[in-house]
Write a protein that holds these residues in place. Structure first.
Motif, short mmCIF file in Angstrom:
data_model
loop_
_atom_site.label_atom_id
_atom_site.label_comp_id
_atom_site.label_asym_id
_atom_site.label_seq_id
_atom_site.Cartn_x
_atom_site.Cartn_y
_atom_site.Cartn_z
N PHE A 54 38.10 43.40 47.56
CA PHE A 54 39.05 43.99 46.60
C PHE A 54 39.39 43.02 45.47
CE2 PHE A 54 43.11 46.40 45.67
CZ PHE A 54 42.45 47.55 45.31
N GLY A 55 38.34 42.39 44.94
CA GLY A 55 38.54 41.53 43.79
C GLY A 55 38.86 40.09 44.11
N THR A 56 38.85 39.73 45.40
CA THR A 56 39.15 38.36 45.81
C THR A 56 37.84 37.64 46.12
OG1 THR A 56 41.20 39.16 46.80
CG2 THR A 56 40.49 36.95 47.41
N GLN A 57 37.81 36.33 45.88
CA GLN A 57 36.60 35.55 46.13
C GLN A 57 36.23 35.60 47.61
OE1 GLN A 57 34.62 33.92 44.00
NE2 GLN A 57 35.79 34.51 42.20
N MET A 58 34.94 35.55 47.89
CA MET A 58 34.46 35.59 49.27
C MET A 58 34.73 34.27 49.99
SD MET A 58 32.92 36.76 51.95
CE MET A 58 31.92 38.24 51.67
N ASN A 59 35.42 34.38 51.14
CA ASN A 59 35.58 33.28 52.08
C ASN A 59 34.96 33.76 53.39
OD1 ASN A 59 36.58 31.60 54.20
ND2 ASN A 59 38.29 30.94 52.88
N LEU A 117 44.48 42.65 55.15
CA LEU A 117 44.47 41.36 55.84
C LEU A 117 43.75 40.29 55.03
CD1 LEU A 117 43.73 42.38 59.55
CD2 LEU A 117 45.94 42.00 58.45
N TYR A 118 42.67 40.65 54.37
CA TYR A 118 41.88 39.66 53.64
C TYR A 118 42.64 39.09 52.45
CZ TYR A 118 37.93 37.28 51.56
OH TYR A 118 37.10 36.31 51.06
N GLN A 119 43.62 39.83 51.93
CA GLN A 119 44.34 39.35 50.75
C GLN A 119 45.27 38.18 51.08
OE1 GLN A 119 43.42 40.69 47.73
NE2 GLN A 119 42.00 41.71 49.13
N ASP A 120 45.56 37.97 52.38
CA ASP A 120 46.41 36.84 52.80
C ASP A 120 47.74 36.84 52.05
OD1 ASP A 120 47.03 34.63 54.31
OD2 ASP A 120 46.14 33.20 52.91
N ALA A 121 48.41 38.00 52.06
CA ALA A 121 49.69 38.14 51.38
C ALA A 121 50.80 37.55 52.24
CB ALA A 121 49.95 39.62 51.09
N ASP A 122 52.04 37.60 51.73
CA ASP A 122 53.20 37.10 52.47
C ASP A 122 53.91 38.21 53.23
OD1 ASP A 122 53.12 34.33 51.33
OD2 ASP A 122 53.41 35.45 49.47
N ILE A 123 53.86 39.41 52.67
CA ILE A 123 54.53 40.56 53.27
C ILE A 123 53.50 41.67 53.46
CG2 ILE A 123 56.35 42.29 52.98
CD1 ILE A 123 57.72 40.29 51.04
N GLY A 137 44.38 56.10 43.78
CA GLY A 137 44.80 54.85 44.41
C GLY A 137 45.67 53.98 43.55
N SER A 138 46.36 54.55 42.57
CA SER A 138 47.14 53.73 41.63
C SER A 138 48.24 52.94 42.33
CB SER A 138 47.75 54.61 40.53
OG SER A 138 48.55 55.64 41.10
N ASN A 139 48.86 53.52 43.39
CA ASN A 139 49.91 52.77 44.10
C ASN A 139 49.34 51.56 44.84
OD1 ASN A 139 48.56 54.46 45.91
ND2 ASN A 139 50.30 54.59 47.30
N ILE A 140 48.12 51.69 45.38
CA ILE A 140 47.47 50.55 46.04
C ILE A 140 47.14 49.48 45.00
CG2 ILE A 140 45.49 49.83 47.43
CD1 ILE A 140 47.20 51.73 48.96
N ILE A 141 46.62 49.91 43.85
CA ILE A 141 46.25 48.96 42.80
C ILE A 141 47.47 48.18 42.34
CG2 ILE A 141 45.33 48.75 40.45
CD1 ILE A 141 43.73 51.36 41.04
N ARG A 142 48.59 48.88 42.15
CA ARG A 142 49.82 48.21 41.71
C ARG A 142 50.34 47.25 42.78
NH1 ARG A 142 50.96 53.44 39.53
NH2 ARG A 142 52.03 54.00 41.47
N CYS A 143 50.29 47.69 44.03
CA CYS A 143 50.83 46.85 45.11
C CYS A 143 50.09 45.51 45.18
CB CYS A 143 50.72 47.59 46.43
SG CYS A 143 51.05 46.57 47.87
N PHE A 144 48.78 45.54 45.07
CA PHE A 144 47.98 44.31 45.16
C PHE A 144 47.88 43.57 43.82
CE2 PHE A 144 46.50 46.66 48.87
CZ PHE A 144 46.40 45.67 49.83
N ASN A 145 48.59 44.08 42.79
CA ASN A 145 48.57 43.46 41.46
C ASN A 145 47.15 43.34 40.91
OD1 ASN A 145 51.40 43.04 41.23
ND2 ASN A 145 51.22 41.25 42.57
N LYS A 146 46.36 44.39 41.07
CA LYS A 146 44.97 44.38 40.63
C LYS A 146 44.77 45.17 39.33
CE LYS A 146 43.39 42.15 44.25
NZ LYS A 146 42.84 40.79 44.14
N GLU A 147 45.86 45.46 38.61
CA GLU A 147 45.72 46.25 37.39
C GLU A 147 44.76 45.61 36.40
OE1 GLU A 147 50.20 46.81 38.45
OE2 GLU A 147 48.64 45.29 38.71
#
Length: 1149
Positions: free
Chosen positions: A501-506, A555-561, A907-917
């Motif tokens: 989802f736009g995050t670098q591969m680890n 899970l992969y986004q490693d968020a705080d909440i 999926g606009s609410n998901i996009i906003r939540c993950f700050n991927k706009e």
């Protein structure tokens, strides 16, 4: 390190810049002037079929990311309050592209002035031919002036058209950018007021319509300029009669005003009707599986046909009004000439051949802008309507930016805090959705949220995300948030890209996430593992798989909440328990987690439990505290245990399954899909490279003759075509004849007596003009009649085939491809193609007439005419290969933009939540640039061809002038020679017009080709088979018997069901269990004949289901699908979509 799908948008632009830069950016001045910079691409297109990778990049100023900052800045400047009108929006677009618009204005003025040099010199040239002795030097200077003016006109016109296309590309990118950004910021109430189909129309049709207006925007001020130039020429030759010509011209234009207003009204009605149809089509395609299972597809098709009927009603009024405009304005030059010459006779102004031909040449030059006026007005009207619609959309309410106070990670140990919170989805509602919310969640806490259905659990998570309007109170969060919605949202693309989802591969973290989400086994089953491309809306995944991929993404986004909205409802009990332990209690042990759940067994692990009822938190505390309180939670625990004990007590025989309890007594067999559905996990429709969704098919090579033949013979079997051609031939013959009559009837000079009287000359001219006007009126209306009939037939054929297509077609075909054909391609068939065919007839027949007339005066012109025609045809063939494929790429590249837009809406609410706009806007820009590249280079290719054809036509015209100057006086008739030069002035314009329209027609015929592709889709088996229809009581018992059934999704795939043999007695409740990929869903689909058995038989009450029609089978069975389906409309219409039952029957059920 790998990059995800979203990051490829930016990287592909920069990465390819060094190897595939814009051809235009690096071109030298001579290459720019002659369009020689297009040579490499055209040569490549001649040698191979062009793909998108072969098309060079855009210049930075033309790209999406080059335009976006400019349009945002200009919008803020024109309206600080962000309240836009069509004028303000047009002003912002103008300020974004003002440099190019200024350059094109200079080109337009230069072209207009140069075009009137020829009519001005006509009288001098005739006087020269009539003098004796003649001085060759003077004649050659006149010929040089003619040729130079024609060359300047052609060169400036070519660059004008290309630069206007650049303006259009920038305008469309700007509009798509601001519309897309608006979509990502819309509030829930705004989303309810605008359907996804309407938003897609705003993004595609309206933005494209406004961009298309750029091609004729200068005509609005050029026409007055051209009228002034024409008046100066007419006044110098005819004196005061020029004012009569002006009055006639103005009168002709004023006659257009009421017709233009009618057309605007009809255009608005047409667009509204199109919105309604596209909204319904989009909804039906999204829910096609349910329609197929219920046997409702043909009933819903009839609804689409009714909406199309309403659209066609307004469309016909629109195009017939346009045909009336065309008739008026093609007759306008003759009308102006009649008034002018009549005034000359009344005022006693002598009409000599030189003056008549100069006036006729001027009228012919005016014919272009006057004939183009209907299109200009039509485009202006359509653009105004589209701008109003875009402004209306931009004016919709957005989510409040201050609904949630977001603190940076580490600034406080309180992750979430709500104080005195009151929230409501509907601000006007008397009772808030959530009220009196007061709680604080410390970092690292696990919080369970439970309550009955409708108590406000999901709304509570929404208020933390800022999705629900805040009436009062404060919401504060600390750190990054990840959200898992109740209904999974999956993008089309690779599974890996959905998780990243736009995050670098680890790689280490990625493998860990796959393991805790129980995805490794699923990926091993899929043909290409995590590189498998997911179909639209995750169509080739089960509900549980989609939910687990969504959890893996969070899970992969490693968020705080982490916010979980009951994600375990879509998975089986074993998988749900594994996910809870490994995810919430394992990998997220140190994170703050809020989870909505109906599973009582997950509550003891929570640090805090929030119990909701009627939008209020009625209980708060740990499991022990709340259990001991004996209130709301105990009711949930007791009801949960009661439900389990009730299930245990159910008897296996279906003694209470009397079908009379169902409104439809015949539907005695009910199937449900639940839990870990193996929905197409075995690869339905997977072909070739192992992917379900393949690249969109496009034809290769030139548009076949059969496509043209099918189009022109579809309406009335082509009976109107000969009548249209006959009307056009008579029109052209009489038009040249009337001008030839005026040239012959007028005296060559004052000293010569006229062959006929002035009254006779005008009367004959008027009679010929009236007949030509009648011919063009008949031709225009016959053309519209044939075009509308063809559009209706093609629409019906395509939709009939789409709705009768097997489910595998919809699983492997993104809805954007179908919507593209039902929207953009259908619009081309509705309006553009028959219009282009009509426009092609004018220059084609006039070219023939001009060449015949010129050869009559100077027959040696054939010496150069033949090689010039050969060279023209060679250039056209050299050009068309690349242009054709560029046009096809335009059609292919449009669908991904629409699909991405539709997915982003959902999926606009998901996009906003993950700050991927920002990343999604970047991805949109990449797709828009892919669409704009073939558009711009296709336009440049056309101007490359037109410039060379202009130069070749100049050879013919210049050679003719030299012959006329060089021939002895007694071999030349000055009258006929003057008329030939008059027509020769338009030779370049006519040849360029004919080739341009021909190429545009071939490009537009690709829309017909694409629609015809969908009229040959393999169909499902017959809906009914008359000789083997079951009786009205079937199935009376509901006994199901399978005899050695083998099922697979495609011939090249392995069997999913292998030799199943069993009998299910009628009336029994039968549960089908098994792990993912076991074949549960495949069995259900085989019972409904979504897939037919390869071997064996399936019998229901003794009847082999493969021997009866699909409609007879599916309407007698019923299914409760795993994914809930709701159609737009009332609750009653969703309960009874076919309107089969009375209100009393529905209430009783």
């Amino acid at each position: 390190m790998k990059q995800s799908l979203l990051d490829k948008a930016a990287s592909s632009q920069s990465g390819a810049t060094s190897s595939n830069r814009s051809l235009f950016t690096d071109a030298g001045w001579f290459s720019i002037i002659t369009f020689s910079w297009m040579g490499p691409l055209l040569d490549l297109g001649r040698r191979k079929t062009l793909d998108l990778d072969d098309v060079p990049l855009l210049d930075d100023h033309d790209s999406f990311h080059g335009v976006l900052p400019n349009i945002k800045a200009k919008l803020e400047w024109v309206s600080a309050t962000r309240q836009y009108t069509s004028i303000k929006l047009a002003k912002a677009i103008f300020l974004t592209t003002w440099r190019l618009i200024l350059v094109t204005a200079v080109y337009a003025l230069l072209s207009a002035v140069a075009s009137y040099v020829g009519p001005y010199l006509i009288q001098y040239f005739i006087d020269y031919l009539n003098t004796s002795p003649r001085y060759s030097k003077q004649g050659y200077l006149l010929a040089l002036a003619f040729v130079a003016a024609q060359f300047i006109e052609g060169l400036s016109t070519r660059h004008l058209h290309f630069r206007l296309q650049q303006v259009g590309v920038r305008a469309q990118s700007a509009l798509v950018a601001i519309v897309y950004q608006k979509v990502l910021a819309l509030s829930n109430q705004s989303r309810q007021s605008s359907s996804s189909g309407e938003m897609i129309n705003v993004m595609s049709l309206d933005a494209e319509c406004v961009a298309g207006f750029s091609r004729c925007m200068h005509d609005l001020w050029l026409i007055p300029v051209q009228i002034i130039l024409a008046m100066l020429i007419l006044y110098s030759t005819l004196g005061l009669a020029a004012f009569a010509a002006l009055a006639a011209t103005v009168l002709t234009m004023l006659a257009n005003i009421p017709i233009g207003r009618m057309e605007q009204n009809y255009q608005e009605k047409t667009m509204s009707a199109k919105d309604a149809r596209m909204r319904a089509t989009s909804e039906i395609l999204k829910n096609m599986r349910v329609l197929k299972l219920q046997g409702w597809e043909m009933i819903f098709l009839s609804k689409i046909m009714e909406l199309r009927k309403e659209e066609m009603n307004w469309l016909k009024k629109n195009v017939y009004t346009s045909a009336m405009l065309i008739s008026v304005f093609f007759g306008a030059p003759a009308f102006v000439a009649m008034i002018t010459f009549g005034t000359c006779i009344l005022l006693g102004i002598p009409l000599e051949t030189g003056k008549v031909l100069a006036a006729l040449a001027t009228f012919r030059q005016l014919q272009g802008p006057i004939n183009g006026l209907p299109d200009t007005i039509s485009m202006a009207v359509q653009s105004k309507v589209s701008l109003d619609r875009i402004c209306s959309f931009l004016g919709l309410e957005e989510l409040s930016c201050d609904a949630v106070t977001k603190l940076l990670t580490g600034t406080t140990d309180v992750s979430i805090e709500i104080r005195n919170g009151h929230f409501s989805w509907n601000r006007s509602s008397q009772v808030p959705t959530l009220q009196d919310l007061n709680f604080r969640i410390q970092q690292g806490m696990k919080v369970a949220i439970c309550g009955t259905v409708g108590s406000g659990k999901s709304s509570l998570l929404s208020c933390i995300l800022g999705e629900i309007p805040k009436l009062s109170g404060e919401v504060q969060t600390c750190g990054r948030i990840a959200f898992v919605s109740q209904s999974p949202w999956i993008q089309s693309g690779k599974i890996e890209d959905n998780i990243l989802f736009g995050t670098q591969m680890n790689r280490e973290r990625y493998e860990k996430v796959l393991e805790v989400c129980s995805l490794i086994k699923d990926l091993n089953i899929l043909p290409l593992g995590d590189q498998t491309i997911i179909g639209e809306r995750g169509i080739n995944l089960s509900g549980g798989q989609k939910q687990r991929i969504q959890i893996a993404r969070a899970l992969y986004q490693d968020a705080d909440i982490f916010l979980f909205d009951d994600p375990f409802s879509a998975v089986d009990a074993h998988t749900g328990l594994h996910l809870f332990k490994e995810c919430l209690l394992g990998i997220l042990a140190s994170k703050t987690v809020l989870y909505v759940t109906h599973h009582i067994e997950f509550l003891p692990s929570a640090d805090v439990i929030l119990v909701l009822k009627d939008g209020k938190i009625t209980q708060k505390g740990d499991y022990t505290e709340i259990i001991n309180s004996g209130e709301e939670l105990m009711e949930l625990v007791v009801s949960h245990k009661d439900a389990l004990s009730t299930l245990d007590m159910l008897e296996l025989p279906g003694s209470h399954s009397d079908s009379s309890h169902h409104p439809d007594g015949n539907r005695s067999t009910l199937f449900t899909e639940d839990g870990e559905n193996d929905h197409k996990i075995e690869g339905e429709g997977i072909v070739g490279n192992g992917q379900l969704v393949q690249e969109e098919e496009r034809e290769k090579g030139r548009v076949g003759f059969v496509v043209y033949w099918k189009y022109i013979t579809m309406a009335y079997k082509g009976a109107l075509v000969p009548l249209i051609l006959l009307s056009q031939i008579i029109f052209q013959f009489l038009q040249i004849g009337s001008n030839l009559w005026m040239a012959w009837a007028a005296p060559i000079s004052k000293d010569v007596d006229p062959p006929v009287s002035s009254l006779m000359m005008i009367n004959v001219y008027v009679a010929l003009a009236l007949v030509t006007s009648l011919c063009i009126f008949i031709r225009s209306h016959l053309l519209v009649m044939a075009g509308c009939k063809t559009a209706t037939i093609l629409f019906h054929k395509m939709h009939q085939c789409i709705f009768r297509a097997p489910m595998s077609f919809f699983d492997s075909t993104p809805s954007g491809r179908i919507l593209n054909r039902a929207s953009t391609d259908q619009s081309a068939v509705d309006i553009r193609i028959f219009d282009l065919m009509g426009y092609l007839l004018f220059p084609a027949f006039e070219l023939v007439g001009t060449v015949v007339l010129m050869s009559r005066v100077a027959w040696p012109v054939f010496v150069i005419f033949v090689p010039v025609i050969v060279a023209s045809l060679w250039y056209q063939r050299y050009y068309i290969n690349a242009a054709r494929e560029l046009q096809r790429l335009i059609g292919v590249c449009r669908a991904p933009v629409m699909q991405h837009f539709a997915e982003s809406i959902t999926g606009s609410n998901i996009i906003r939540c993950f700050n991927k706009e920002g990343q999604f806007i970047s991805s949109t820009g990449h797709l828009m640039d892919n669409f704009s590249r073939p558009c711009l280079y296709n336009a440049a290719a056309l101007e490359w061809l037109s410039l060379r054809l202009d130069i070749l036509s100049l050879f013919i015209f210049g050679f003719s002038l030299i012959l006329l100057v060089s021939f002895p006086t007694d071999l030349i008739d000055p009258k006929t020679a003057g008329l030939a030069v008059t027509y020769g002035l338009s030779l370049g314009m006519l040849q360029g017009w004919a080739i341009a329209v021909l190429c545009c027609l071939e490009n537009s015929m690709i829309s017909v080709e694409r629609m015809l592709q969908y009229t040959t889709i393999p169909s499902e088996p017959p809906l009914t088979i008359s000789e083997s229809r079951p009786n009205c009581q079937w199935p009376a018992k509901g006994e199901i018997e399978l005899r050695n059934v083998y099922v697979k999704y495609a011939p090249q795939l392995r069997f999913v069901l292998k030799g199943l043999t069993f009998t299910l007695p009628g009336g029994m409740k039968t549960g089908i269990v098994g792990r993912t990929g076991g074949g549960k869903s495949t069995l259900i689909q085989a019972l409904f004949r979504i897939i037919d058995p390869c071997i064996g038989q399936i019998l229901i009450d003794g009847i082999d289901i493969c021997t009866i029609g699909l409609h007879d089978l599916r309407t007698r069975l019923s299914i409760i699908p795993q994914d809930p389906v709701m159609f737009e409309g009332t609750l009653r219409s969703n309960i009874d979509p076919l309107n089969e039952y009375s209100d009393e029957q529905i209430w009783e059920s």
